[in-house]
Design an enzyme around this catalytic site. Structure first.
Site, PDB file in Angstrom:
ATOM      1  N   CYS A   1       0.739   8.587  -6.168  1.00 48.67           N
ATOM      2  CA  CYS A   1      -0.375   8.327  -5.261  1.00 48.67           C
ATOM      3  C   CYS A   1      -0.638   6.823  -5.343  1.00 48.67           C
ATOM      4  O   CYS A   1       0.301   6.049  -5.585  1.00 48.67           O
ATOM      5  CB  CYS A   1      -1.595   9.172  -5.622  1.00 48.67           C
ATOM      6  SG  CYS A   1      -2.085   9.075  -7.359  1.00 48.67           S
ATOM      7  N   LYS A   2      -1.861   6.374  -5.154  1.00 50.40           N
ATOM      8  CA  LYS A   2      -2.114   4.930  -5.208  1.00 50.40           C
ATOM      9  C   LYS A   2      -1.881   4.383  -6.619  1.00 50.40           C
ATOM     10  O   LYS A   2      -1.169   3.396  -6.810  1.00 50.40           O
ATOM     11  CB  LYS A   2      -3.552   4.651  -4.756  1.00 50.40           C
ATOM     12  CG  LYS A   2      -3.918   3.175  -4.744  1.00 50.40           C
ATOM     13  CD  LYS A   2      -3.122   2.414  -3.714  1.00 50.40           C
ATOM     14  CE  LYS A   2      -3.468   0.931  -3.711  1.00 50.40           C
ATOM     15  NZ  LYS A   2      -4.886   0.653  -3.412  1.00 50.40           N
TER      16      LYS A   2
END
EC number: 3.1.3.48
Length: 595
Positions: A322-323
């Site tokens: 994800c981020k």
């Protein structure tokens, strides 16, 4: 076993004469009191047999408070990761080899965070390296005074979900037992290199899962495969090394290509072009959902199916990001580990943080805890389907079925073809048809209420769907002809007199005798006047007597029941139960009467 000295805190013995755990508010030295080994009382002996007392050597003290540091995100402070454990084990083994005849005390500062990290490190060492069972590794520190501080997540909100040392120890132990974690093939240099943000920021969680932060590189749109730009993308490891990509992205591509990663799952918005992975033969898929939130269960099930096929059929690893590679990534990887290996939510969160600190943040911890049963249920369902498929014989081409079978063939219902369950529907039809939970209203707070209707879903022993009364023909005929002022007891007595007057000494050859029983459902209502049910009081002196039947061919058992003005109505009340016991309001009571 734990010993203590005044002003120096508790000293815990892990391995007798070898390893001890302690905490000091100052650096210990040779003059620091050490209660082990405990002095044994001497038995009286002759003076010539007394041996000169041997001098007890002071233990060796060491700590990692200033060398193995936890890199916190916000208010989190542990647990220490697998790289810390590896360095601790190497240092401890060196001390053991150099001090074979001396005890070794591993100590920390007296603050709560340092004590918790030190105790967790020793317990994980016992499980992962010394192969102790979890209960033995936890026993020495179970009664520590004061108790050890629990760990929290890396989020910025107030912590509402905690993990203790027991969760970490059992998570590491479960991973070791399932072959998910081990130090045999662990590379400390590789771990400490690639966990850095400027070197790629990725960690192997298990042999089949890698968690990493999202690479960032322009452009972010996919490049068409038939375009010249796609042909110019690096397609080999050597081309990746010689490319002008940023170093973190270059390390990610090179590592994935050489370590057998077959699928990359992106959970955040686009920050790079997926064509860089597909050019290396690595599949790429987007399963994007909002940052800080929990994934929907259909998406989780899809991820688990893809990951399971990639691992067991294609024998490739899966990289998820994800981020930051912590929260959303931990949700999906943790869901698969629960699905496949039977971790509990606390164990899998603790284990993933042991491999990559900071994983699973905020409400995602509660989400894993609430859905862990569903993930295991999916695993059992898949295993059962596989076993049933193996047990099923080879399919045989069926012959032409008869017309009556073809007419009764089951067809697939149309989309949303089942009838909706209305709020006020037919009683029998509602119970005969299956109940769809999606059509039921949301549960309401409060206690359940008793109902006069017997619901087959909650009362599986009901005999009729609607709870209707089943009585004999004489009773129905008598009820139709009964005057509105006639009570139920008078009706029963009149039936008894009729049967006595019609008896005969011998059965007629042209008639047949029929014996049958009638099932009657009677509902009783308790009146406000308590004096009308005096015979049902708990303090009644005399129990109800068993009624005596008449010695006739048409005998009927009838109990003596006092008439009440409130019961003299035109409405039929059913048959009074002879035992004198009255069912609670709204609960039907079945009475079996012999006619």
């Amino acid at each position: 076993m734990a010993g203590s000295t005044a002003g120096y805190g508790q000293i815990i013995e892990y391995i007798q004469d070898k390893l001890y755990l302690a905490s000091y508010d100052h650096t210990p030295d040779a003059k620091t009191p050490f209660p082990y080994p405990a002095e044994q009382p001497k038995s009286p002996s002759k003076r010539r047999a007394q041996a000169s007392p041997s001098k007890k050597r002071s233990p060796v003290y060491f700590t990692v408070d200033d060398t193995l540091l936890y890199n916190s995100f916000h208010a989190d402070f542990g647990p220490l990761h697998i790289g810390h454990l590896y360095r601790f084990a190497v240092h401890f083994h060196d001390l053991l080899a150099a001090n074979n005849d001396r005890a070794i005390v591993f100590y920390s500062r007296t603050d709560a965070r340092s004590r918790a990290n030190a105790a967790c490190l020793v317990a994980c060492y016992m499980v992962l390296i010394q192969s102790w069972p979890p209960h033995l590794a936890l026993a020495p520190i179970a009664q520590a005074d004061p108790p050890y501080m629990p760990f929290r997540d890396a989020g910025y909100s107030q912590a509402d979900f905690i993990l203790n040392i027991q969760d970490v120890v059992y998570g590491v132990w479960k991973a070791k037992e399932q072959g998910v974690c081990g130090l045999r093939d662990f590379s400390l240099e590789e771990y400490e290199k690639f966990e850095r943000v400027d070197m790629g920021d990725f960690n192997w969680i298990s042999p089949h899962f890698l968690a990493f932060a999202s690479p960032q590189h322009q452009p972010v749109a996919p490049i068409p495969r038939d375009s010249p730009e796609y042909a110019a993308l690096p397609s080999t490891v050597s081309e990746v090394r010689s490319s002008r990509l940023p170093l973190p992205f270059k390390n990610v591509l090179e590592h994935f290509a050489t370590r057998g990663v077959g699928l990359v799952v992106r959970l955040n918005s686009e920050l790079y072009s997926p064509s860089y992975f597909t050019a290396l033969g690595i599949s790429h898929i987007d399963m994007i959902f909002e940052d800080g939130t929990c994934p929907p269960l259909p998406l989780v099930k899809k991820f688990i199916r893809m990951a399971h096929e990639m691992i067991n059929v294609k024998h490739k690893a899966i990289a998820v990001h994800c981020k930051a590679g912590l929260g959303r990534t931990g949700c999906l990887i943790g869901a698969y580990l629960i699905y496949r290996y039977g971790f509990t939510a606390n164990e899998v969160i603790a284990f993933m943080r042991f491999m990559r600190p900071g994983m699973v943040v905020g409400p995602q911890q509660h989400w894993l805890h609430l859905n862990q049963g569903s993930f295991r249920e999916w695993w059992f369902e898949d295993c059962m389907k596989e076993k049933l498929a193996q047990m099923q014989p080879n399919p045989v081409t069926p012959g032409r079925s008869p017309a009556k079978h073809r007419a009764a063939a089951v067809t697939t219902p149309p989309q949303n073809g089942h009838s909706k369950r209305s709020a006020l529907g037919e009683i029998d039809n509602n119970e005969a048809t299956p109940i769809y939970d999606d059509n039921l209203p949301a549960p309401t707070p409060g206690q359940p209420r008793k109902s006069h209707r017997k619901d087959s879903r909650h009362h599986p022993y009901s005999r009729t769907a609607s709870g209707s009364l089943v009585v004999d023909k004489d009773t129905r005929k008598t009820r139709r002809s009964t005057d509105s002022s006639e009570s139920e007891e008078e009706t029963q007595l009149r039936m008894l007199a009729k049967q006595r007057s019609s008896k005969s000494p011998a059965a007629s050859p042209g008639q047949r005798s029929i014996s049958y029983s009638a099932t009657v459902t009677a509902s009783y209502t308790l009146n406000d006047d308590i004096h009308e049910d005096r015979e049902n009081w708990g303090g009644a002196a005399q129990p109800p007597k068993t009624p005596v039947t008449s010695k006739t061919s048409g005998a009927v058992s009838v109990s003596k029941v006092r008439s009440s003005s409130r019961r003299v109505t035109g409405e039929s009340k059913g048959v009074r139960k002879p035992s004198g016991r009255i069912g609670s309001t709204g609960s039907p009571v079945r009475v079996k009467a012999q006619a």
